[in-house]
Motif scaffolding. Structure first.
Motif, PDB file in Angstrom:
ATOM      1  N   ASN A 122      10.591  96.619 -40.805  1.00  0.00           N
ATOM      2  CA  ASN A 122      11.651  95.618 -40.723  1.00  0.00           C
ATOM      3  C   ASN A 122      12.741  95.857 -41.760  1.00  0.00           C
ATOM      4  OD1 ASN A 122      12.697  93.305 -39.416  1.00  0.00           O
ATOM      5  ND2 ASN A 122      12.027  92.006 -41.104  1.00  0.00           N
ATOM      6  N   SER A 123      12.540  96.821 -42.649  1.00  0.00           N
ATOM      7  CA  SER A 123      13.518  97.098 -43.709  1.00  0.00           C
ATOM      8  C   SER A 123      14.724  97.884 -43.226  1.00  0.00           C
ATOM      9  CB  SER A 123      12.830  97.880 -44.841  1.00  0.00           C
ATOM     10  OG  SER A 123      12.226  99.064 -44.335  1.00  0.00           O
ATOM     11  N   ILE A 124      14.674  98.452 -42.036  1.00  0.00           N
ATOM     12  CA  ILE A 124      15.756  99.318 -41.544  1.00  0.00           C
ATOM     13  C   ILE A 124      17.045  98.517 -41.331  1.00  0.00           C
ATOM     14  CG2 ILE A 124      16.518 100.762 -39.616  1.00  0.00           C
ATOM     15  CD1 ILE A 124      13.607 101.614 -39.290  1.00  0.00           C
ATOM     16  N   GLU A 125      18.136  99.039 -41.884  1.00  0.00           N
ATOM     17  CA  GLU A 125      19.437  98.367 -41.791  1.00  0.00           C
ATOM     18  C   GLU A 125      20.475  99.174 -41.017  1.00  0.00           C
ATOM     19  OE1 GLU A 125      20.707  97.442 -45.738  1.00  0.00           O
ATOM     20  OE2 GLU A 125      19.113  95.967 -46.076  1.00  0.00           O
ATOM     21  N   VAL A 126      20.263 100.484 -40.908  1.00  0.00           N
ATOM     22  CA  VAL A 126      21.242 101.349 -40.252  1.00  0.00           C
ATOM     23  C   VAL A 126      20.524 102.321 -39.313  1.00  0.00           C
ATOM     24  CG1 VAL A 126      23.022 103.109 -40.565  1.00  0.00           C
ATOM     25  CG2 VAL A 126      22.840 101.231 -42.200  1.00  0.00           C
ATOM     26  N   ILE A 127      21.029 102.423 -38.086  1.00  0.00           N
ATOM     27  CA  ILE A 127      20.561 103.437 -37.147  1.00  0.00           C
ATOM     28  C   ILE A 127      21.751 104.337 -36.867  1.00  0.00           C
ATOM     29  CG2 ILE A 127      19.627 103.876 -34.842  1.00  0.00           C
ATOM     30  CD1 ILE A 127      18.313 101.126 -34.969  1.00  0.00           C
TER      31      ILE A 127
ATOM     32  N   TYR B 291      14.799  94.797 -29.541  1.00  0.00           N
ATOM     33  CA  TYR B 291      15.316  93.526 -30.026  1.00  0.00           C
ATOM     34  C   TYR B 291      16.161  93.766 -31.278  1.00  0.00           C
ATOM     35  CZ  TYR B 291      11.831  91.194 -27.061  1.00  0.00           C
ATOM     36  OH  TYR B 291      11.076  90.760 -25.992  1.00  0.00           O
ATOM     37  N   PHE B 292      17.361  93.169 -31.307  1.00  0.00           N
ATOM     38  CA  PHE B 292      18.218  93.225 -32.478  1.00  0.00           C
ATOM     39  C   PHE B 292      18.517  91.798 -32.936  1.00  0.00           C
ATOM     40  CE2 PHE B 292      18.830  97.259 -30.421  1.00  0.00           C
ATOM     41  CZ  PHE B 292      18.942  98.159 -31.472  1.00  0.00           C
ATOM     42  N   GLY B 293      18.635  91.627 -34.256  1.00  0.00           N
ATOM     43  CA  GLY B 293      18.841  90.298 -34.822  1.00  0.00           C
ATOM     44  C   GLY B 293      20.278  90.003 -35.172  1.00  0.00           C
ATOM     45  N   GLY B 294      20.484  88.911 -35.890  1.00  0.00           N
ATOM     46  CA  GLY B 294      21.822  88.420 -36.203  1.00  0.00           C
ATOM     47  C   GLY B 294      22.597  89.256 -37.188  1.00  0.00           C
ATOM     48  N   ALA B 295      21.964  90.247 -37.818  1.00  0.00           N
ATOM     49  CA  ALA B 295      22.674  91.083 -38.790  1.00  0.00           C
ATOM     50  C   ALA B 295      23.572  92.117 -38.129  1.00  0.00           C
ATOM     51  CB  ALA B 295      21.674  91.791 -39.696  1.00  0.00           C
ATOM     52  N   LEU B 296      23.300  92.463 -36.870  1.00  0.00           N
ATOM     53  CA  LEU B 296      24.045  93.542 -36.203  1.00  0.00           C
ATOM     54  C   LEU B 296      25.500  93.142 -35.965  1.00  0.00           C
ATOM     55  CD1 LEU B 296      23.856  96.357 -34.895  1.00  0.00           C
ATOM     56  CD2 LEU B 296      23.345  95.205 -32.729  1.00  0.00           C
ATOM     57  N   SER B 297      26.416  93.958 -36.490  1.00  0.00           N
ATOM     58  CA  SER B 297      27.842  93.669 -36.329  1.00  0.00           C
ATOM     59  C   SER B 297      28.606  94.818 -35.697  1.00  0.00           C
ATOM     60  CB  SER B 297      28.478  93.344 -37.689  1.00  0.00           C
ATOM     61  OG  SER B 297      28.350  94.440 -38.580  1.00  0.00           O
ATOM     62  N   GLU B 298      27.992  95.995 -35.606  1.00  0.00           N
ATOM     63  CA  GLU B 298      28.714  97.153 -35.069  1.00  0.00           C
ATOM     64  C   GLU B 298      27.810  97.990 -34.164  1.00  0.00           C
ATOM     65  OE1 GLU B 298      31.291 101.045 -36.602  1.00  0.00           O
ATOM     66  OE2 GLU B 298      30.555  99.557 -38.041  1.00  0.00           O
ATOM     67  N   ILE B 299      28.292  98.235 -32.957  1.00  0.00           N
ATOM     68  CA  ILE B 299      27.596  99.096 -31.998  1.00  0.00           C
ATOM     69  C   ILE B 299      28.543 100.231 -31.656  1.00  0.00           C
ATOM     70  CG2 ILE B 299      26.512  99.238 -29.723  1.00  0.00           C
ATOM     71  CD1 ILE B 299      25.956  96.257 -29.899  1.00  0.00           C
ATOM     72  N   GLY B 300      28.094 101.460 -31.823  1.00  0.00           N
ATOM     73  CA  GLY B 300      28.950 102.622 -31.687  1.00  0.00           C
ATOM     74  C   GLY B 300      29.289 103.003 -30.260  1.00  0.00           C
TER      75      GLY B 300
ATOM     76  N   PHE C 183      14.436  95.421 -34.454  1.00  0.00           N
ATOM     77  CA  PHE C 183      15.311  95.869 -35.533  1.00  0.00           C
ATOM     78  C   PHE C 183      16.091  94.650 -36.020  1.00  0.00           C
ATOM     79  CE2 PHE C 183      14.898  99.911 -33.060  1.00  0.00           C
ATOM     80  CZ  PHE C 183      14.301 100.666 -34.050  1.00  0.00           C
ATOM     81  N   ASP C 184      15.395  93.713 -36.620  1.00  0.00           N
ATOM     82  CA  ASP C 184      15.984  92.422 -36.969  1.00  0.00           C
ATOM     83  C   ASP C 184      17.045  92.507 -38.062  1.00  0.00           C
ATOM     84  OD1 ASP C 184      14.463  91.021 -35.105  1.00  0.00           O
ATOM     85  OD2 ASP C 184      12.781  90.830 -36.479  1.00  0.00           O
ATOM     86  N   ARG C 185      16.941  93.515 -38.946  1.00  0.00           N
ATOM     87  CA  ARG C 185      17.870  93.604 -40.069  1.00  0.00           C
ATOM     88  C   ARG C 185      18.939  94.675 -39.893  1.00  0.00           C
ATOM     89  NH1 ARG C 185      14.004  92.942 -45.479  1.00  0.00           N
ATOM     90  NH2 ARG C 185      13.074  90.936 -44.907  1.00  0.00           N
ATOM     91  N   VAL C 186      18.928  95.351 -38.767  1.00  0.00           N
ATOM     92  CA  VAL C 186      19.904  96.422 -38.542  1.00  0.00           C
ATOM     93  C   VAL C 186      21.317  95.856 -38.474  1.00  0.00           C
ATOM     94  CG1 VAL C 186      20.730  98.079 -36.823  1.00  0.00           C
ATOM     95  CG2 VAL C 186      18.319  98.055 -37.474  1.00  0.00           C
ATOM     96  N   LYS C 187      22.207  96.467 -39.266  1.00  0.00           N
ATOM     97  CA  LYS C 187      23.601  96.018 -39.316  1.00  0.00           C
ATOM     98  C   LYS C 187      24.521  96.856 -38.426  1.00  0.00           C
ATOM     99  CE  LYS C 187      23.022  94.493 -44.118  1.00  0.00           C
ATOM    100  NZ  LYS C 187      23.467  94.693 -45.523  1.00  0.00           N
TER     101      LYS C 187
ATOM    102  N   GLU D  88      21.346  89.186 -27.644  1.00  0.00           N
ATOM    103  CA  GLU D  88      21.911  87.839 -27.561  1.00  0.00           C
ATOM    104  C   GLU D  88      22.022  87.135 -28.917  1.00  0.00           C
ATOM    105  OE1 GLU D  88      17.560  87.384 -26.112  1.00  0.00           O
ATOM    106  OE2 GLU D  88      19.137  88.902 -26.171  1.00  0.00           O
ATOM    107  N   GLN D  89      21.246  87.582 -29.918  1.00  0.00           N
ATOM    108  CA  GLN D  89      21.303  86.963 -31.240  1.00  0.00           C
ATOM    109  C   GLN D  89      22.369  87.590 -32.141  1.00  0.00           C
ATOM    110  OE1 GLN D  89      19.448  84.253 -31.865  1.00  0.00           O
ATOM    111  NE2 GLN D  89      18.656  84.475 -29.774  1.00  0.00           N
ATOM    112  N   CYS D  90      23.063  88.606 -31.645  1.00  0.00           N
ATOM    113  CA  CYS D  90      23.996  89.377 -32.474  1.00  0.00           C
ATOM    114  C   CYS D  90      25.377  88.747 -32.508  1.00  0.00           C
ATOM    115  CB  CYS D  90      24.058  90.813 -31.966  1.00  0.00           C
ATOM    116  SG  CYS D  90      22.447  91.618 -31.840  1.00  0.00           S
ATOM    117  N   ALA D  91      25.485  87.577 -33.115  1.00  0.00           N
ATOM    118  CA  ALA D  91      26.731  86.807 -33.112  1.00  0.00           C
ATOM    119  C   ALA D  91      27.835  87.456 -33.935  1.00  0.00           C
ATOM    120  CB  ALA D  91      26.465  85.389 -33.622  1.00  0.00           C
ATOM    121  N   LYS D  92      27.482  88.426 -34.786  1.00  0.00           N
ATOM    122  CA  LYS D  92      28.508  89.119 -35.578  1.00  0.00           C
ATOM    123  C   LYS D  92      29.153  90.262 -34.797  1.00  0.00           C
ATOM    124  CE  LYS D  92      26.399  88.162 -40.093  1.00  0.00           C
ATOM    125  NZ  LYS D  92      25.830  88.775 -41.320  1.00  0.00           N
ATOM    126  N   THR D  93      28.581  90.584 -33.671  1.00  0.00           N
ATOM    127  CA  THR D  93      29.127  91.667 -32.846  1.00  0.00           C
ATOM    128  C   THR D  93      30.252  91.129 -31.976  1.00  0.00           C
ATOM    129  OG1 THR D  93      26.958  92.741 -32.777  1.00  0.00           O
ATOM    130  CG2 THR D  93      28.572  93.431 -31.143  1.00  0.00           C
TER     131      THR D  93
END
Length: 290
Positions: free
Chosen positions: A59-64, A112-121, A91-95, A136-141
């Motif tokens: 769960n520590s992963i922040e970047v893919i 599954y991605f969490g609310g931390a995700l703000s950028e999809i390439g 990937f709950d903490r992936v930004k 659906e939880q990625c409100a920063k995207t």
């Protein structure tokens, strides 16, 4: 142990400085907690390893990063064993998710991605085929980039919703859903401001959006919905607001689509010039017929 730059755990290679997975070995069953990123090409072509999907990611992963899971295919294994449980990867903490990070990934997998995700390439899920993709939880995207979901196919032709998108999307890039099985997507109640060229071009299946989808749109690109099966409910009636100031060449299919427009708006002028049926809410004076 004395190497200041690299570490090897269960055959996989890691960067000590960046706390990054650099190359996933076929014998690895778990990535250690504390790893912050999955590097470029780290898991590429792991279809060669039938059990790759048993790998546990922390769960520590922040970047893919770009191409991290490119061209992984375990569909043959899962089709052979119909009773195999769906693999769930969180990937709950992936930004951020890099360009083509999950391109051509195929298998009985729920991501599954969490609310931390703000950028999809760009092309992050191009030609991907999964059991489920939960964003659906990625409100920063706020942006779906070029070709992000182009060619996305339904897992096992289930006919069910598989991809769940956030309501926060403001920009849909060029070719974002082009050629995709759009019946697999749940668009929620997103109201994009801009829709790029060929964004939904040549899609397969209906594009199931509510009647407020165009509620604040300002621009619709060339061929944006050309060739697809675009429907809102049971009728092709699209409500174009006065905020819309640009509609590109051949943006919609044929002349079988009807528009609701505001009197004197750009959308009304566009509909007139392009021969589309439209309703501007006004009624002709027929009192002289009485």
């Amino acid at each position: 142990a004395d190497n200041a730059n690299y570490a090897s755990i269960d055959g996989s290679l890691y960067s000590k400085k960046d706390k990054e997975l650099l190359a996933l070995a076929i014998e690895t069953t778990s990535v250690p907690d504390g790893i912050l990123s999955i590097g470029e090409y780290a898991c590429i072509n792991h279809w060669l390893q039938p059990e790759w999907y048993k790998v546990k990611f922390p769960n520590s992963i922040e970047v893919i990063k770009s191409y991290a899971f490119y061209n992984i295919d375990n569909s043959a294994i899962t089709y052979q064993n119909k009773d195999k449980n769906t693999m769930k990867i969180r990937f709950d903490r992936v930004k951020s998710v890099g360009d083509y990070a999950f391109a051509m990934l195929e298998g009985n997998i729920d991501l599954y991605f969490g609310g931390a995700l703000s950028e999809i390439g760009t092309g992050a899920f191009i030609y991907t085929c999964l059991h489920g993709l939960h964003l659906e939880q990625c409100a920063k995207t706020t942006k779906i980039r070029e070709d992000t979901f182009a060619g996305y196919r339904q897992w096992g032709l289930s006919g069910k919703k598989e991809v769940f998108l956030p309501n926060s999307i403001e920009e849909i890039g060029n070719g974002a859903f082009s050629g995709a099985s759009t019946s697999a997507f749940s668009f929620g109640s997103m109201k994009p401001i801009s829709i790029g060229n060929y964004a939904f071009g040549d899609t397969r299946g209906e594009i199931d959006v509510d009647d407020k989808f165009f509620g604040r749109v300002e621009s619709i690109g060339n061929y944006a919905f050309k060739g697809g099966s675009f429907k809102i409910g049971v009728k092709d009636i699209i409500d174009l607001p006065s905020s819309c100031t640009f509609i590109g060449k051949n943006a919609f299919n044929g002349k079988d689509t009807m528009f609701k427009v505001q009197p004197g708006s750009y959308a009304e002028e566009w509909a007139q010039e392009n021969g589309y049926e439209y309703d501007n809410g006004t009624k002709a004076d027929t009192s002289w017929l009485n």
